[in-house]
Design an enzyme around this catalytic site. Structure first.
Site, PDB file in Angstrom:
ATOM      1  N   PHE A  52       0.806  -1.138   0.135  1.00 31.97           N
ATOM      2  CA  PHE A  52      -0.048   0.043  -0.124  1.00 31.97           C
ATOM      3  C   PHE A  52       0.822   1.331   0.021  1.00 31.97           C
ATOM      4  CE2 PHE A  52      -2.816  -3.375   2.107  1.00 31.97           C
ATOM      5  CZ  PHE A  52      -3.564  -3.292   1.181  1.00 31.97           C
ATOM      6  N   SER A 102      -4.283  -3.700  11.082  1.00 26.95           N
ATOM      7  CA  SER A 102      -5.377  -4.551  10.237  1.00 26.95           C
ATOM      8  C   SER A 102      -5.795  -5.674  11.244  1.00 26.95           C
ATOM      9  CB  SER A 102      -4.458  -5.120   9.289  1.00 26.95           C
ATOM     10  OG  SER A 102      -3.623  -6.247   9.689  1.00 26.95           O
ATOM     11  N   ASN A 104      -5.844  -8.819  10.656  1.00 26.63           N
ATOM     12  CA  ASN A 104      -4.998  -9.573  10.529  1.00 26.63           C
ATOM     13  C   ASN A 104      -3.951  -9.515  11.721  1.00 26.63           C
ATOM     14  OD1 ASN A 104      -3.815 -12.232   9.629  1.00 26.63           O
ATOM     15  ND2 ASN A 104      -2.221 -10.929   8.819  1.00 26.63           N
ATOM     16  N   THR A 105      -3.385  -8.401  11.870  1.00 27.02           N
ATOM     17  CA  THR A 105      -2.394  -7.997  13.096  1.00 27.02           C
ATOM     18  C   THR A 105      -3.066  -8.164  14.273  1.00 27.02           C
ATOM     19  OG1 THR A 105      -0.720  -7.182  11.471  1.00 27.02           O
ATOM     20  CG2 THR A 105      -0.567  -6.723  13.837  1.00 27.02           C
ATOM     21  N   CYS A 174     -13.846   0.146   0.022  1.00 27.50           N
ATOM     22  CA  CYS A 174     -14.403  -0.936  -0.624  1.00 27.50           C
ATOM     23  C   CYS A 174     -15.616  -0.486  -1.128  1.00 27.50           C
ATOM     24  CB  CYS A 174     -14.775  -2.305   0.344  1.00 27.50           C
ATOM     25  SG  CYS A 174     -15.628  -1.674   1.733  1.00 27.50           S
TER      26      CYS A 174
END
EC number: 4.1.1.36
Length: 197
Positions: A52, A102, A104-105, A174
């Site tokens: 990114f 995020s 995930n993290t 999104c």
């Protein structure tokens, strides 16, 4: 390897900025511009976060502060000196800000996983004496997922030195409109200044 702070103004506190795999990483340049006015800064991007960052933004950030990536952990292992980069980083820092953090993290660190430089640093963090600040950024459905709530509650229960900067509601990358966007950069910087250990 021991981190030197010779290039830093030593009357400032030492802050690590962790960047993770969220589209909000596109705000990293602005975040660094504002943070370096107040802190000695080191940046740790995860491999996904680098997707990114534009080349220009990465070049700007690396011109302002030291960047350590996952590969640096293993390239700098010194078995004779018994040194590890994530431990040296922990010893150097007064605080860590993960922005954006995020889903995930967030899930990894709340479960004690340490499969990259940033999560290894968090696993070795001194929660009694140093603050950890997270600014989550993710899709609304990810933010509202029951696992996210559990992850945040787990981290808050570890120490009063763990802080969460809640995301804001807006039109997301999104196209959805809802909660999950990273808080505005000036507010993150102000919060970090006020909650640095």
């Amino acid at each position: 390897m021991t981190i030197t702070i010779n290039n830093y103004n030593n009357d400032k506190k030492n802050l690590i900025l962790g960047l993770t795999g969220s589209v909000a990483t596109i705000k990293a340049k602005l975040l660094v511009e504002q943070l370096i006015q107040h802190f000695n800064l080191i940046v740790i991007p995860t491999e996904t976060s680098l997707k990114f960052l534009s080349d220009q933004d990465f070049e700007f950030i690396s011109s302002k502060c030291k960047i350590y990536k996952d590969k640096d952990e293993w390239e700098n292992v010194d078995l004779l000196k018994r040194s590890a980069l994530h431990i040296d980083l922990r010893n150097w820092a007064n605080s860590i800000l993960i922005s954006p953090c995020s889903a995930n993290t967030l899930g990894k660190i709340s479960n004690g996983l340490c499969d990259n430089l940033l999560t290894s640093l968090i696993r070795a963090w001194d929660y009694k004496n140093k603050s950890m600040i997270l600014a989550p950024a993710m899709n609304t459905m990810m933010w509202e997922n029951p696992f996210t709530f559990k992850h945040i509650e787990t981290l808050k229960s570890i120490s009063p030195n763990v802080f969460i900067i809640d995301p804001i509601e807006k039109k997301l990358f999104c196209g959805d409109i809802g909660m999950g966007a990273m808080e505005q950069v000036p507010k993150i910087v102000d919060f970090t200044i006020n909650n640095l250990k």
